[in-house]
Scaffold this motif. Sequence first.
Motif, PDB file in Angstrom:
ATOM      1  N   ALA A  39      33.507  41.119  27.486  1.00 50.44           N
ATOM      2  CA  ALA A  39      33.904  39.911  28.237  1.00 50.44           C
ATOM      3  C   ALA A  39      35.180  40.197  29.031  1.00 50.44           C
ATOM      4  O   ALA A  39      36.238  39.666  28.713  1.00 50.44           O
ATOM      5  CB  ALA A  39      34.100  38.732  27.288  1.00 50.44           C
ATOM      6  N   PRO A  40      35.094  41.009  30.082  1.00 45.42           N
ATOM      7  CA  PRO A  40      36.302  41.440  30.792  1.00 45.42           C
ATOM      8  C   PRO A  40      36.701  40.598  32.001  1.00 45.42           C
ATOM      9  O   PRO A  40      37.775  40.820  32.565  1.00 45.42           O
ATOM     10  CB  PRO A  40      35.910  42.849  31.261  1.00 45.42           C
ATOM     11  N   LEU A  41      35.877  39.661  32.421  1.00 46.43           N
ATOM     12  CA  LEU A  41      36.008  39.136  33.782  1.00 46.43           C
ATOM     13  C   LEU A  41      37.228  38.246  34.005  1.00 46.43           C
ATOM     14  O   LEU A  41      37.849  38.305  35.071  1.00 46.43           O
ATOM     15  CB  LEU A  41      34.732  38.373  34.165  1.00 46.43           C
ATOM     16  N   THR A  42      37.587  37.399  33.062  1.00 48.64           N
ATOM     17  CA  THR A  42      38.712  36.496  33.317  1.00 48.64           C
ATOM     18  C   THR A  42      40.043  37.237  33.362  1.00 48.64           C
ATOM     19  O   THR A  42      41.003  36.750  33.962  1.00 48.64           O
ATOM     20  CB  THR A  42      38.776  35.355  32.281  1.00 48.64           C
ATOM     21  N   ALA A  43      40.125  38.410  32.761  1.00 46.04           N
ATOM     22  CA  ALA A  43      41.354  39.210  32.879  1.00 46.04           C
ATOM     23  C   ALA A  43      41.583  39.619  34.326  1.00 46.04           C
ATOM     24  O   ALA A  43      42.731  39.650  34.799  1.00 46.04           O
ATOM     25  CB  ALA A  43      41.266  40.444  31.979  1.00 46.04           C
ATOM     26  N   SER A  44      40.505  39.930  35.026  1.00 42.53           N
ATOM     27  CA  SER A  44      40.632  40.286  36.443  1.00 42.53           C
ATOM     28  C   SER A  44      41.089  39.084  37.262  1.00 42.53           C
ATOM     29  O   SER A  44      41.935  39.216  38.157  1.00 42.53           O
ATOM     30  CB  SER A  44      39.291  40.801  36.980  1.00 42.53           C
ATOM     31  N   LEU A  45      40.554  37.918  36.955  1.00 45.51           N
ATOM     32  CA  LEU A  45      40.991  36.701  37.660  1.00 45.51           C
ATOM     33  C   LEU A  45      42.455  36.394  37.355  1.00 45.51           C
ATOM     34  O   LEU A  45      43.200  35.939  38.241  1.00 45.51           O
ATOM     35  CB  LEU A  45      40.105  35.525  37.259  1.00 45.51           C
ATOM     36  N   LEU A  46      42.890  36.645  36.122  1.00 43.85           N
ATOM     37  CA  LEU A  46      44.290  36.415  35.779  1.00 43.85           C
ATOM     38  C   LEU A  46      45.205  37.315  36.602  1.00 43.85           C
ATOM     39  O   LEU A  46      46.288  36.883  37.015  1.00 43.85           O
ATOM     40  CB  LEU A  46      44.511  36.666  34.285  1.00 43.85           C
ATOM     41  N   ALA A  47      44.792  38.546  36.858  1.00 43.19           N
ATOM     42  CA  ALA A  47      45.592  39.439  37.693  1.00 43.19           C
ATOM     43  C   ALA A  47      45.774  38.850  39.092  1.00 43.19           C
ATOM     44  O   ALA A  47      46.875  38.893  39.662  1.00 43.19           O
ATOM     45  CB  ALA A  47      44.938  40.814  37.761  1.00 43.19           C
ATOM     46  N   ASP A  48      44.705  38.292  39.648  1.00 42.77           N
ATOM     47  CA  ASP A  48      44.816  37.654  40.967  1.00 42.77           C
ATOM     48  C   ASP A  48      45.782  36.476  40.927  1.00 42.77           C
ATOM     49  O   ASP A  48      46.621  36.312  41.826  1.00 42.77           O
ATOM     50  CB  ASP A  48      43.435  37.155  41.424  1.00 42.77           C
ATOM     51  N   ILE A  49      45.660  35.655  39.902  1.00 44.21           N
ATOM     52  CA  ILE A  49      46.514  34.472  39.783  1.00 44.21           C
ATOM     53  C   ILE A  49      47.976  34.881  39.648  1.00 44.21           C
ATOM     54  O   ILE A  49      48.865  34.297  40.284  1.00 44.21           O
ATOM     55  CB  ILE A  49      46.058  33.622  38.579  1.00 44.21           C
ATOM     56  N   ALA A  50      48.247  35.875  38.806  1.00 44.71           N
ATOM     57  CA  ALA A  50      49.621  36.329  38.606  1.00 44.71           C
ATOM     58  C   ALA A  50      50.212  36.897  39.893  1.00 44.71           C
ATOM     59  O   ALA A  50      51.386  36.657  40.217  1.00 44.71           O
ATOM     60  CB  ALA A  50      49.657  37.378  37.501  1.00 44.71           C
ATOM     61  N   HIS A  51      49.413  37.642  40.635  1.00 45.00           N
ATOM     62  CA  HIS A  51      49.883  38.204  41.900  1.00 45.00           C
ATOM     63  C   HIS A  51      50.216  37.093  42.896  1.00 45.00           C
ATOM     64  O   HIS A  51      51.267  37.124  43.559  1.00 45.00           O
ATOM     65  CB  HIS A  51      48.804  39.127  42.477  1.00 45.00           C
ATOM     66  N   GLU A  52      49.329  36.111  42.981  1.00 45.05           N
ATOM     67  CA  GLU A  52      49.560  34.998  43.911  1.00 45.05           C
ATOM     68  C   GLU A  52      50.779  34.173  43.504  1.00 45.05           C
ATOM     69  O   GLU A  52      51.430  33.562  44.357  1.00 45.05           O
ATOM     70  CB  GLU A  52      48.312  34.110  43.969  1.00 45.05           C
ATOM     71  N   GLY A  59      53.496  35.403  42.438  1.00 50.67           N
ATOM     72  CA  GLY A  59      54.710  36.152  42.743  1.00 50.67           C
ATOM     73  C   GLY A  59      55.180  37.078  41.641  1.00 50.67           C
ATOM     74  O   GLY A  59      56.316  37.571  41.683  1.00 50.67           O
ATOM     75  N   LEU A  60      54.327  37.361  40.660  1.00 47.22           N
ATOM     76  CA  LEU A  60      54.711  38.317  39.627  1.00 47.22           C
ATOM     77  C   LEU A  60      54.825  39.692  40.277  1.00 47.22           C
ATOM     78  O   LEU A  60      53.881  40.159  40.924  1.00 47.22           O
ATOM     79  CB  LEU A  60      53.658  38.333  38.516  1.00 47.22           C
ATOM     80  N   PRO A  61      55.959  40.366  40.142  1.00 47.39           N
ATOM     81  CA  PRO A  61      56.157  41.640  40.841  1.00 47.39           C
ATOM     82  C   PRO A  61      55.133  42.698  40.441  1.00 47.39           C
ATOM     83  O   PRO A  61      54.624  42.713  39.313  1.00 47.39           O
ATOM     84  CB  PRO A  61      57.570  42.055  40.412  1.00 47.39           C
ATOM     85  N   ALA A  62      54.849  43.597  41.378  1.00 47.63           N
ATOM     86  CA  ALA A  62      53.892  44.678  41.138  1.00 47.63           C
ATOM     87  C   ALA A  62      54.317  45.502  39.931  1.00 47.63           C
ATOM     88  O   ALA A  62      55.490  45.832  39.764  1.00 47.63           O
ATOM     89  CB  ALA A  62      53.790  45.567  42.370  1.00 47.63           C
ATOM     90  N   GLY A  63      53.344  45.817  39.088  1.00 49.66           N
ATOM     91  CA  GLY A  63      53.598  46.646  37.917  1.00 49.66           C
ATOM     92  C   GLY A  63      54.010  45.898  36.671  1.00 49.66           C
ATOM     93  O   GLY A  63      53.976  46.459  35.578  1.00 49.66           O
ATOM     94  N   VAL A  64      54.395  44.638  36.820  1.00 49.33           N
ATOM     95  CA  VAL A  64      54.811  43.863  35.644  1.00 49.33           C
ATOM     96  C   VAL A  64      53.610  43.540  34.762  1.00 49.33           C
ATOM     97  O   VAL A  64      53.707  43.538  33.536  1.00 49.33           O
ATOM     98  CB  VAL A  64      55.550  42.584  36.077  1.00 49.33           C
ATOM     99  N   PHE A  65      52.460  43.292  35.372  1.00 45.73           N
ATOM    100  CA  PHE A  65      51.229  43.018  34.628  1.00 45.73           C
ATOM    101  C   PHE A  65      50.127  43.901  35.192  1.00 45.73           C
ATOM    102  O   PHE A  65      49.867  43.896  36.393  1.00 45.73           O
ATOM    103  CB  PHE A  65      50.848  41.546  34.738  1.00 45.73           C
ATOM    104  N   ASN A  66      49.482  44.660  34.317  1.00 45.08           N
ATOM    105  CA  ASN A  66      48.434  45.596  34.709  1.00 45.08           C
ATOM    106  C   ASN A  66      47.211  45.402  33.830  1.00 45.08           C
ATOM    107  O   ASN A  66      47.344  45.067  32.645  1.00 45.08           O
ATOM    108  CB  ASN A  66      48.932  47.038  34.563  1.00 45.08           C
ATOM    109  N   VAL A  67      46.033  45.602  34.405  1.00 42.62           N
ATOM    110  CA  VAL A  67      44.778  45.457  33.673  1.00 42.62           C
ATOM    111  C   VAL A  67      43.975  46.744  33.816  1.00 42.62           C
ATOM    112  O   VAL A  67      43.654  47.155  34.934  1.00 42.62           O
ATOM    113  CB  VAL A  67      43.947  44.269  34.198  1.00 42.62           C
ATOM    114  N   VAL A  68      43.669  47.371  32.678  1.00 42.81           N
ATOM    115  CA  VAL A  68      42.794  48.544  32.661  1.00 42.81           C
ATOM    116  C   VAL A  68      41.557  48.179  31.859  1.00 42.81           C
ATOM    117  O   VAL A  68      41.629  47.957  30.650  1.00 42.81           O
ATOM    118  CB  VAL A  68      43.483  49.776  32.050  1.00 42.81           C
TER     119      VAL A  68
END
Length: 486
Positions: free
Chosen positions: A182-195, A197-206
Motif C-alpha cells: 500500500a505505497p500510494l498515499t506516501a507519494s501523495l504526501l510528498a507532493d503535499i509537503a512540497h507544495e 514549502g517543506l525544503p528539499a531533502g527534509v522529507f524523502n520517500v523510497v
Amino acid sequence: MISVEGVAIDTRHWIGGRRVASDRTFADISPIDESFLGDIAAGTAAEVDAAVAAAREAFPAWAALSAPERGAILRRVADGIDERREDLARVETRDNGSLLRSHRRGVMPRVAMNFRFFADYAEKLAHPDMEIRGHRERVTYDPAGVTAIITPWNAPLMLATWRIGPALAAGNTVVLKPPEWAPLTASLLADIAHEAGLPAGVFNVVQGIGAEAGAALSKHPGINRLSFTGSVPTAGVIAAAAAPTIVPLSFELGGKSPLLVFDDCDLDLAVDLAVEQFDNAGQVCLGAFRILVQESIAAEFQARVVEKARGLVQGDPRDEKTDVSALVSRAHLDRVSGFVDRALADGARAILGGAAPEKGLYYPPTILADAKPGSEILTEEVFGPVLTFQTFADEDEGVRMANDTRFGLAATLVTGSPEKAERVSARLNAGTVWVNCFFVRDLGAPFGGNGKSGIGREGGTYSFDFYCDVKNTVFSPNGWKESSHG
C-alpha cells in the motif's frame, strides 16, 4: 504516473525534492478486486543512499530553524492534507482495502492532526531547570539527525505521519519506506509537503520491497533514528541489521490482546466492544482478539456476540454500508486461512465463519471456541477477522489468562465496578489498558508495547525523548568574571 480513483499519482521515489525513477518496479494490486493499479518504482541500496544523503544535506538548515518556524511549515502540510482529504481517502481505500467511511471520518483527519499536534507540542516542549549545590542544570532537546521510518500496510498514512510529525517537528529530516502492499498515499504526501514549502531533502520517500529497500535503510550508517511498525520476525531482522551502527530503535510490533469481560459489566457495551474487534477486517495490531468472559455470563454473551456479528456487512469498502472489507493480499488471506484451518484440525470449533471465501480476499468474520490452552490460535497473531472465546471462573484466573501471552501491546476490560477496574488494570501486562472503552488515546499519552510487542514509547514528550538527543547542561555559580558581558 498512474490514475487511481481519478487521482493522479507519481509512482517514482521522492528524493531531495525531485522525482527519481528506478530500473526496476513492483506491481501494486488492489485488495478490493485484485486488480492491477500500477507499477511502482522499486528502490534498492542506491536509492536509499541518495535519500539518506539528501536528508543529511538538508538537516543542518532544517535543524537550525526555530520550533515555530518549522511548525508553520508543518501546519501548512496539515492544511494540504485537509484540502486533499477525499483524494487521500479514496486512494488509500483502493490501495489497502480499508473502509472509505473510516478514512473520511477518522483516519485522514488524524493524519493532519499528527502534524498539527506535534508542531504545537514542539513549541511548548520544555523541562524545568534543576538545581544541585548551587549549580543550575538545563535540559534541552536537540535534533538527532536523519530518521528512517518503515511503516505497515494496515494504516499506511496514519502510522507513517504518527512518526513523521514528531521527527520533523523535532528538527530531524526523514527517509520513509512505505509498505509495498500500500505505497500510494506516501507519494501523495510528498507532493503535499512540497507544495506546503517543506525544503528539499527534509522529507524523502523510497518505495520498494522490504528485503531490499527496507534492509538497505535499516543498516545504513547515515541514519540517526529508526522507527518501525510491523511484525516481530521482521523487527528481529531490522534490529540485527541496525546493530552495527548502534542506531536507537523504536518498534511497535504485534499483539495478542485480551478483552476481559466480567459478569458485573454492561453486557450491551461488552458485546459492542467484542464485535468492534472486526474493524479493518481484524488487521489491527491493537485488536482484542482473545475474548475472555466470566463463566456465569459466557453462554448469553457468546450468543449475543455471534448474533451481532452475523449482522455485519462484508463487501466493497467504498460502499458506506460495508462494515468488513477484504484482507490486503492473497498471501495474507492464505496466512489467515491457514491459522483457522489448523485450529479447527486441532479441535477448535467455529461458532461463526471459519471457511475461506471461494473467490476474492473477503475472509468472513470468524469466532472460534474450545481451542486448546497454549495452542497456536491463542498465542500467535493472526491479523485477520478471527476472535477466540475462552471462559474464566474468577478475577485471578481472568487476569492470569489475560497475561498468558508473550505480547503486551494492549488490553481491554469491561466491568461495572470501579474498584475492580482499578485492581485488574494495575495487574494487566500491557502498554495500553482500556476500561469500558476501546481505541481512545490522546496523542500526548505514551504508546507502545511490553514484551514482544515493541521497544520504547512514543507520543507527546515520549516522542521527543526518542527523536531528539536530550542534553543536560550544568552551569556552575563560580568562575564568572565580573567584567564579562558575553
